[in-house]
Enzyme design. Sequence first.
Site, mmCIF file in Angstrom:
data_model
loop_
_atom_site.group_PDB
_atom_site.id
_atom_site.type_symbol
_atom_site.label_atom_id
_atom_site.label_comp_id
_atom_site.label_asym_id
_atom_site.label_seq_id
_atom_site.Cartn_x
_atom_site.Cartn_y
_atom_site.Cartn_z
ATOM 1 N N GLU A 285 0.677 -9.550 1.400
ATOM 2 C CA GLU A 285 0.455 -10.985 1.253
ATOM 3 C C GLU A 285 1.699 -11.825 1.506
ATOM 4 O OE1 GLU A 285 0.288 -8.608 -1.095
ATOM 5 O OE2 GLU A 285 1.182 -9.261 -2.980
ATOM 6 N N HIS A 309 -8.626 -10.791 0.278
ATOM 7 C CA HIS A 309 -7.651 -10.294 -0.710
ATOM 8 C C HIS A 309 -6.262 -10.890 -0.456
ATOM 9 C CE1 HIS A 309 -6.085 -7.248 -3.586
ATOM 10 N NE2 HIS A 309 -4.990 -7.400 -2.852
ATOM 11 N N GLU A 310 -5.807 -10.774 0.780
ATOM 12 C CA GLU A 310 -4.437 -11.263 1.066
ATOM 13 C C GLU A 310 -4.360 -12.780 0.895
ATOM 14 O OE1 GLU A 310 -2.508 -8.924 0.962
ATOM 15 O OE2 GLU A 310 -3.941 -7.344 1.446
ATOM 16 N N HIS A 313 -4.008 -13.887 -2.701
ATOM 17 C CA HIS A 313 -2.640 -13.797 -3.222
ATOM 18 C C HIS A 313 -1.885 -15.122 -3.086
ATOM 19 C CE1 HIS A 313 -1.885 -9.762 -4.627
ATOM 20 N NE2 HIS A 313 -2.328 -9.192 -3.528
ATOM 21 N N GLU A 332 -2.397 -8.126 -8.909
ATOM 22 C CA GLU A 332 -3.476 -7.423 -8.204
ATOM 23 C C GLU A 332 -4.839 -7.540 -8.876
ATOM 24 O OE1 GLU A 332 -3.085 -6.743 -5.326
ATOM 25 O OE2 GLU A 332 -0.946 -6.427 -5.044
ATOM 26 N N ASP A 387 6.411 2.591 -6.616
ATOM 27 C CA ASP A 387 5.593 3.207 -5.563
ATOM 28 C C ASP A 387 4.987 4.538 -6.015
ATOM 29 O OD1 ASP A 387 5.895 1.255 -3.676
ATOM 30 O OD2 ASP A 387 7.520 2.265 -2.596
ATOM 31 N N TYR A 395 -5.438 -3.004 -9.838
ATOM 32 C CA TYR A 395 -6.402 -3.720 -8.993
ATOM 33 C C TYR A 395 -7.769 -3.826 -9.687
ATOM 34 C CZ TYR A 395 -3.123 -3.042 -5.107
ATOM 35 O OH TYR A 395 -2.020 -3.061 -4.302
#
Length: 613
Positions: A285, A309-310, A313, A332, A387, A395
Amino acid sequence: MHLSRALVIWCFSLAAVLSGSVVKAEDVHSYARLDQVSTPHLDLVLTVDFEARKLKGHATYTLQRHDDTNQIYLDSSELVIKRTEIRVNDQWLPTKFTLGDIHPSLGQELIVDIGSIADKVRIHYETTPTASGLQWLTPAQTAGKKHPFMFSQSQPIHARSWIPIQDSPALRLTYNATVTTPEGLLAVMSADNSLSEERSGEYHFAMPQPIPPYLIAIAAGDLAVKSISDNVAVFAEQYILDDAAWEFADTPAMIEATEAMYGPYRWDRYDLLILPPSFPFGGMENPRLSFITPTVVSGDRSLINLIAHELAHSWSGNLVTNASWRDLWINEGFTSYVENRIMESLFGKKRAQMELALGYQDLLANMERLEPQDTVLNIDLGTRHPDDVFSQVPYVKGQLFLVYLEEKFGRETFDKFLRKYFDDFAFQSISTAQFKTYLQRELLAKNPDAVSISKVNEWLHEPGLPADAPKPTSDAFAQVEKQMQRWLKGGQLQTEEWTTHEWLHFINNLPLDISAENMARLDREFNLTEIKNSEIAHAWLKLSIVKKYEPARERLRSYLLTIGRNKLVSPLYRELAKTPDNLKWAREVYEQAKPGYHPLTQTVNEALLYDKN
Ligand SMILES: [Zn+2]
């Protein structure tokens, strides 16, 4: 490694005054000491050197002092720091810097002497070819085959591998940049991109709204541009430009729908950059310029919830940002919720409900693999790299929490609450604790019988899902299941009305004891092995590994060799790693595919293929 020393740094808590608002945060993933001095503006000058696979240049920060410290602590990772300067009374003077020990997750702290009156600090530096936040592609690894390509992925803590920076989402800064590329190539950034056809090799950018460091982004390559509307355009390699502009033609309508629900879009333009297939995520995003995988250009607009979704953001994540990576669900979970509301607004309840149900199935499968403590929304990451703990929990569990609140308070009340939330915290970074205080005051206290604070605590701080959590189902999927039962007994499938979502549900829910004959029958009738849609192909190839369905093996190989989106490749490697023969085959394919994979995709999949005891 260097644990005792590092702990001293991790355990400070900070209360920084940023852009006029007080942000209290505890970010164990940054060496920055924002309570001492912060950096509200960055001037970046970079040259893209494709041959050396390096960015070279300097970063200049405006200093905002909060106490009498005479040092600034920045984050860096694999950077070569050449020299540092400070500006005192409009004069640039050399100054000293030191680099700390290398930490495996955090990189190195960079400490620069700034004296007591300097108003700016400048760091001259180069990146290294292995920078975790950059990917360098040879011409052969692009679609056009003539020019190289590079792009960044800064979230969560990779900005420090290409800019020395106070790399905490608790910081907000504006930036200007000048980027030099080889002639004929175009550089773009998460900023005000020009639609000009000119390819001079020198480009200027401004991002006037304050953003967290992980949203600074850059890409350079043989890019063309095509407008979809007055304020939406697609940047892409020529081969996919027209297809992408067609695929994402609903983007302007998505912006309108989101504005109607949650208030104005505050970032001026909204453009899309289509990356090479090695891009490790579905999308990123980056403000004003979302980075998008080409694997959602499916030719039928069936995967455009990724764009929703993006875009979402731009409200949840970029406007209101998690203060630390423990609070990722604030980015998220809200975004997955808003995404689904956008899809419902444009395409109706049936499609939105199917997407919600697919997400829920993914979450349940994902949670089976996770340690209970990693299924907590306000997760305790400790010293782990964010990560390494990437999952569906922030999410979809986050989304379900908001769906739950919507059901309990009613959509009208909850929509008003959300809209006010985006206004009240616009351009700020907040923690889970801050959100909880706000929720208590603005929603719970005003509707005392709807939801208790202990229920909210269960959602935020306990593992798994509460017993009364929503369990999204879809009527359309119930119909698919009925058809499946008939088909397994030899009947015909009626798939004319099926969308990608129904196919995914069908393949993902086929019984694991499905016969080889039925696999072949499906493939004969619907050509699933050769299907172009990347998500359906993924589901089919995964099943083909489980069922040892050999006719799909060559497609599996070419799929793994041409796509680097981690969500699509790592479940396949994980499945292959389960038997010795498949593991051997997977390692061979992986070694061939590796040069085209992003560093992040490499790390994740090498853990699956090589770290087996
Ligand atoms: Zn997201």
